[in-house]
Design a protein around this motif. Structure first.
Motif, PDB file in Angstrom:
ATOM      1  N   VAL A 125       0.835  -1.201   0.000  1.00 41.88           N
ATOM      2  CA  VAL A 125       0.000   0.000   0.000  1.00 41.88           C
ATOM      3  C   VAL A 125       0.868   1.250   0.000  1.00 41.88           C
ATOM      4  N   CYS A 126       0.311   2.319  -0.550  1.00 35.27           N
ATOM      5  CA  CYS A 126       1.040   3.588  -0.575  1.00 35.27           C
ATOM      6  C   CYS A 126       1.014   4.190   0.824  1.00 35.27           C
ATOM      7  N   GLU A 127       2.178   4.586   1.309  1.00 37.92           N
ATOM      8  CA  GLU A 127       2.209   5.105   2.680  1.00 37.92           C
ATOM      9  C   GLU A 127       1.598   6.506   2.735  1.00 37.92           C
ATOM     10  N   LYS A 128       1.500   7.171   1.586  1.00 40.29           N
ATOM     11  CA  LYS A 128       0.935   8.522   1.561  1.00 40.29           C
ATOM     12  C   LYS A 128      -0.577   8.518   1.332  1.00 40.29           C
ATOM     13  N   CYS A 129      -1.032   7.853   0.245  1.00 42.53           N
ATOM     14  CA  CYS A 129      -2.449   7.998  -0.142  1.00 42.53           C
ATOM     15  C   CYS A 129      -3.262   6.716   0.045  1.00 42.53           C
ATOM     16  N   ALA A 130      -2.626   5.630   0.508  1.00 41.78           N
ATOM     17  CA  ALA A 130      -3.326   4.378   0.839  1.00 41.78           C
ATOM     18  C   ALA A 130      -3.807   3.591  -0.378  1.00 41.78           C
ATOM     19  N   ILE A 145       6.725   2.245  -6.061  1.00 42.07           N
ATOM     20  CA  ILE A 145       6.258   3.634  -6.093  1.00 42.07           C
ATOM     21  C   ILE A 145       4.780   3.686  -6.493  1.00 42.07           C
ATOM     22  N   CYS A 146       4.019   4.523  -5.793  1.00 36.62           N
ATOM     23  CA  CYS A 146       2.592   4.663  -6.071  1.00 36.62           C
ATOM     24  C   CYS A 146       2.344   5.384  -7.398  1.00 36.62           C
ATOM     25  N   ASP A 147       1.518   4.780  -8.279  1.00 36.77           N
ATOM     26  CA  ASP A 147       1.162   5.407  -9.560  1.00 36.77           C
ATOM     27  C   ASP A 147       0.465   6.750  -9.329  1.00 36.77           C
ATOM     28  N   ALA A 148      -0.380   6.782  -8.316  1.00 35.08           N
ATOM     29  CA  ALA A 148      -1.253   7.941  -8.132  1.00 35.08           C
ATOM     30  C   ALA A 148      -0.510   9.158  -7.591  1.00 35.08           C
ATOM     31  N   CYS A 149       0.395   8.950  -6.628  1.00 29.80           N
ATOM     32  CA  CYS A 149       0.967  10.123  -5.962  1.00 29.80           C
ATOM     33  C   CYS A 149       2.482  10.078  -5.815  1.00 29.80           C
ATOM     34  N   GLY A 150       3.117   8.989  -6.265  1.00 34.11           N
ATOM     35  CA  GLY A 150       4.582   8.922  -6.169  1.00 34.11           C
ATOM     36  C   GLY A 150       5.081   8.517  -4.787  1.00 34.11           C
ATOM     37  N   GLY A 151       4.135   8.203  -3.864  1.00 32.21           N
ATOM     38  CA  GLY A 151       4.529   7.779  -2.512  1.00 32.21           C
ATOM     39  C   GLY A 151       5.200   6.413  -2.511  1.00 32.21           C
ATOM     40  N   LYS A 152       5.791   6.098  -1.362  1.00 27.82           N
ATOM     41  CA  LYS A 152       6.489   4.821  -1.235  1.00 27.82           C
ATOM     42  C   LYS A 152       5.487   3.699  -0.913  1.00 27.82           C
TER      43      LYS A 152
HETATM   44 ZN    ZN Z   1      -0.066   7.144  -3.284  1.00 26.95          ZN
END
Ligand code: ZN
Ligand code: ADP
Length: 210
Positions: A125-130, A145-152
């Protein structure tokens, strides 16, 4: 449309909630995501919920019922919503009834326990946007890396195998009785979770139409 998605942890409720949200333009509401966000923000509610979550146990009814009562008051819920991960107990379902909310449809996504265990071990899961990904079924464009927001992308603590076992026990004891609850109200549709996400999506949309 006011919709509930039922199913074991890792049955794919979140993914399907996102699909329905995109198509019908109604918000997908995940109590799990709301609690994790509260925890990330260090709120009292988040801290209270943490020990339950980490142990794979359900957070007390009054906490999640309070969350949902607040969330459903918001403007974006006027034309309907998708509940992902609520209700998870009979008292939670009863609370929705007591709030006078008329649920249109309950879709239960059925996946065998063995499949759940192997699926959850691959979830990231994205640690920023879930946003949720999977090492085999839903790979991000760039690894880690998250497609949506670049989060880890990280593994959730409660996706560890021992905790998954506890979550499945909770699911069968506390949540599965909801199938009966909604069957009696004539609202339940059962969908067999498929190997391919898009095959399940097709069945879910069929279940919304009939
Ligand atoms: Zn994200
Ligand atoms: P999953 O569906 O994969 O188990 P969620 O993100 O929906 O994941 O939930 C994670 C955890 O959050 C649960 O194990 C539980 O501790 C807590 N939680 C979420 N929704 C509820 C709920 N409706 N009632 C009680 N606890 C909840």
């Amino acid at each position: 449309m006011k919709l509930i998605l039922l199913g074991a942890p890792g049955a794919g409720k979140g993914t399907q909630a996102e699909n329905i949200c995109n198509k019908l333009n109604i918000p997908a509401i995940s109590t799990g995501n709301i609690i994790r966000a509260a925890l990330a923000n260090g709120t009292e509610m988040g801290l209270k919920a943490k020990s339950y979550m980490d142990a794979g146990q359900l957070v007390p009814d009054e906490v999640v019922i309070g969350i949902i009562q607040e969330r459903l008051k918001e403007d974006d819920c006027k034309n309907g919503f998708i509940l992902d991960g609520f209700p998870r107990t009979i008292p939670q379902a009863q609370a929705l009834e007591d709030m006078g909310i008329e649920i249109d449809r309950v879709v239960d996504i059925e996946v065998p326990d063995e499949t759940i265990t192997s699926r959850l071990s691959g979830r990231r899961v994205c640690e920023k946007c879930a946003n949720s990904y999977h090492m085999i079924y839903k790979f991000p464009k760039v690894e880690g890396i998250c497609d949506a927001c670049g989060g880890k992308l990280i593994q959730r603590k409660d996706d560890a195998p021992e905790t998954v076992k506890a979550r499945l026990v909770e699911y069968h004891a506390m949540t599965e009785p909801l199938k009966d609850f909604y069957e009696k109200l004539g609202k339940l549709r059962i969908v067999e979770g498929q190997e391919k996400v898009e095959d399940t999506t097709k069945l879910v949309f069929e279940a919304l139409e009939d």
